[in-house]
Design an enzyme around this catalytic site. Structure first.
Site, mmCIF file in Angstrom:
data_model
loop_
_atom_site.group_PDB
_atom_site.id
_atom_site.type_symbol
_atom_site.label_atom_id
_atom_site.label_comp_id
_atom_site.label_asym_id
_atom_site.label_seq_id
_atom_site.Cartn_x
_atom_site.Cartn_y
_atom_site.Cartn_z
ATOM 1 C CD GLU A 1 39.363 -29.541 -4.123
ATOM 2 O OE1 GLU A 1 39.364 -29.252 -2.960
ATOM 3 O OE2 GLU A 1 38.576 -29.788 -4.795
ATOM 4 C CG ASP B 1 32.476 -28.473 2.780
ATOM 5 O OD1 ASP B 1 32.056 -29.661 2.503
ATOM 6 O OD2 ASP B 1 31.859 -27.454 2.545
ATOM 7 C CE LYS C 1 28.332 -26.848 3.388
ATOM 8 N NZ LYS C 1 28.804 -27.746 2.220
ATOM 9 C CE1 TYR D 1 20.769 -43.222 1.818
ATOM 10 C CE2 TYR D 1 18.624 -42.940 2.518
ATOM 11 C CZ TYR D 1 19.583 -43.517 1.752
ATOM 12 O OH TYR D 1 19.257 -44.346 0.789
ATOM 13 C CE1 TYR E 1 30.236 -34.886 -2.045
ATOM 14 C CE2 TYR E 1 31.412 -36.691 -2.322
ATOM 15 C CZ TYR E 1 31.247 -35.490 -1.827
ATOM 16 O OH TYR E 1 32.150 -35.175 -0.624
ATOM 17 C CG LEU F 1 30.955 -43.651 3.282
ATOM 18 C CD1 LEU F 1 29.544 -43.888 3.169
ATOM 19 C CD2 LEU F 1 31.969 -44.673 3.724
ATOM 20 C CG HIS F 2 31.044 -37.495 1.495
ATOM 21 N ND1 HIS F 2 30.148 -38.336 0.469
ATOM 22 C CD2 HIS F 2 30.274 -36.510 1.896
ATOM 23 C CE1 HIS F 2 29.120 -37.458 0.383
ATOM 24 N NE2 HIS F 2 29.210 -36.384 1.031
ATOM 25 C CB VAL F 3 33.017 -38.976 7.510
ATOM 26 C CG1 VAL F 3 32.478 -38.665 8.960
ATOM 27 C CG2 VAL F 3 32.456 -40.488 7.276
ATOM 28 C CG HIS F 4 29.424 -34.092 6.179
ATOM 29 N ND1 HIS F 4 29.478 -33.202 5.173
ATOM 30 C CD2 HIS F 4 28.793 -35.401 5.633
ATOM 31 C CE1 HIS F 4 28.899 -33.693 4.183
ATOM 32 N NE2 HIS F 4 28.351 -34.747 4.538
#
Lengths: 306, 306
Positions: free
Chosen positions: A154, A174, A176, A238, A242, A245-248
């Site tokens: 990717e 993402d 989605k 939370y 997975y 650490l990741h942020v949306h």
């Protein structure tokens, strides 16, 4: 449909002999229901079918017809200037979209079955005794995350990168999001640093990383998509799906799945909470929901009174 | 409603002379539409009205009737085991919830107009300098709330009451819920104590009230609707839509509007935050979204760099 299927539909009604076996799932918000039923398909055997019913959206050009000429209304309640009624429209103005899957296999039926959901209040002790051992015992691979960070997969999708191994991250659309319109924009920032499992691991040491994600993520989205940071919902999950650490990043007008209060934590709140109490996420009871089929729920049920 | 309002409704049709002025908002996902119309309310003058139409969720006990006895189906497409049809149900099985606000002020009409949305980070100072003066200058009446608390309206709808003037509250179904299925259960706890405007006013003095709402609210819902507390999302809004403290109870499976992280605050988190820091909600920067047309946004734009 073509002529032959139309003719067939006239000869054999697709719902003939319908009998309800079970309601598989239902959404009151979307006005949909998923049913398991039996239908007699002309032959002597009775077939399993999945039937999906969905109320149709209102159409601007016909909505007036629903309200003109004093339609039948049943009063439900009246308080001051507010009145609530039930209106019974004529059938042609109020169709129901009906999808029939027939014959349906066991797999089809399971696919649409609703899972029960439970609220969990995870204390500091619960985390140590239940959740952390569960995460550590998990066989779920996050190789796909490492592949992105190492440009083995990717790489061409990366929107922005801060390459710092401690305080850097990769920003990527993402799965989605189809990237065709910004109305449902959805990106993920994945940190380079390994070993930060979730919110629970965050301390003052991670503030530079979190602030980079917040500020540089907003800048990159403004630059690439012309969406200003004040139109963005920026949050962690939370439990996350997975444990790296990741942020949306999603846009405010769009009710992205997973943006509900029982799962999402605004990044700006996370930073503020750690700044005012470095132990905030280590010591705090964190509330989230788990589905019946999730392995972590099983662990909580074994060890706690859920 | 009571007998006199029923009789009144029979005499004067609430939609008589309906004329559509504008579609204010529409949601294809929710199957709702918000309209601005004119109705003739019996007098010679023509009144502005806001009309909200919402398709109703399917009900488990009547869904079979929709499908039995070969209902009228129009074939849309057929492919292998999949068929899509339009079903025209009899009107009594497919009602439309119709909310009429009449006469509607300019404010009401604006409230439902689709708008741009902005994230606001409200500091303690912003609250004192902008939000609090705005709330105090507001002309929005909360008489309807006092009517409920004093049993002057909707008394028969009350599900539970703790009558204590300081730590008591009334639990009542929200207008958005038709009470026919628990899948979209939505109740509101409204506190008896006056003068608690919002989250910002909460201190340790309010912990007994908040704990009563949390515990007694869950118990009352279990008793009346057989829904266990571990299936409930229990939260406050900030900003709330009216400045008299109230708490929302919705079921987890249902993505209730207003349950997103940028507006909802879990009651259990609110209690925990106040317990660990009595000044939490007084001093904290609170993040929320405001629509373009909201007066509070105008204030923020005048005084801050949004």
């Amino acid at each position: 449909g073509n002529v032959s299927t139309n003719a067939e539909a006239n000869v054999q009604h697709p719902l003939s002999g319908f009998e309800l076996k079970a309601v598989l799932r239902e959404s009151a918000r979307d006005k949909t229901i998923f049913l398991h039923g039996k239908v007699s398909s002309g032959s002597e055997n009775c077939n399993d079918a999945v039937i999906i019913l969905e109320k149709t959206p209102f159409q601007m050009d016909t909505v007036s017809s629903l309200l003109k000429n004093d339609p039948e209304l049943k009063l439900q309640l009246k308080n001051d200037i507010y009145g609530v009624y039930h209106l019974s429209p004529s059938p042609e103005l109020n169709e129901i979209k009906t999808t029939v899957i027939c014959p349906a296999s066991e797999k089809h039926i399971k696919k649409y079955l609703q899972q029960e959901v439970y609220v969990i209040h995870e204390t500091e002790d619960d985390y140590k005794a239940i959740t952390l051992p569960y995460i550590e015992s998990q066989s779920f691979s996050i190789q796909w995350v490492y592949n992105i960070l190492e440009k083995k997969a990717e790489a061409e999708r990366i929107v922005y990168e801060n390459p710092d191994p401690t305080n850097g991250f990769v920003l990527i659309p993402d799965f989605k999001w189809n990237q065709k319109q910004v109305e449902d924009l959805y990106l993920i920032a994945i940190c380079h640093q390994r070993g930060i499992r979730s919110l629970r691991d965050l301390t003052v040491d991670h503030l530079p990383l979190l602030k980079n994600i917040l500020e540089e993520g907003k800048e990159a989205i403004l630059k690439r998509y012309s969406i200003h940071g004040n139109k963005l919902r920026i949050y962690l999950h939370y439990q996350p799906s997975y444990y790296h650490l990741h942020v949306h990043f999603t846009v405010l007008g769009h009710d992205a799945p997973g943006s509900s209060v029982e799962r999402a934590h605004l990044l700006c709140d996370v930073i503020q909470n750690i700044e005012s109490n470095p132990q905030y996420y280590k010591t705090r009871t964190l509330t989230f929901a788990l589905r019946e089929d999730e392995a972590l729920l099983k662990k909580f049920k074994e060890l706690r009174d859920i």
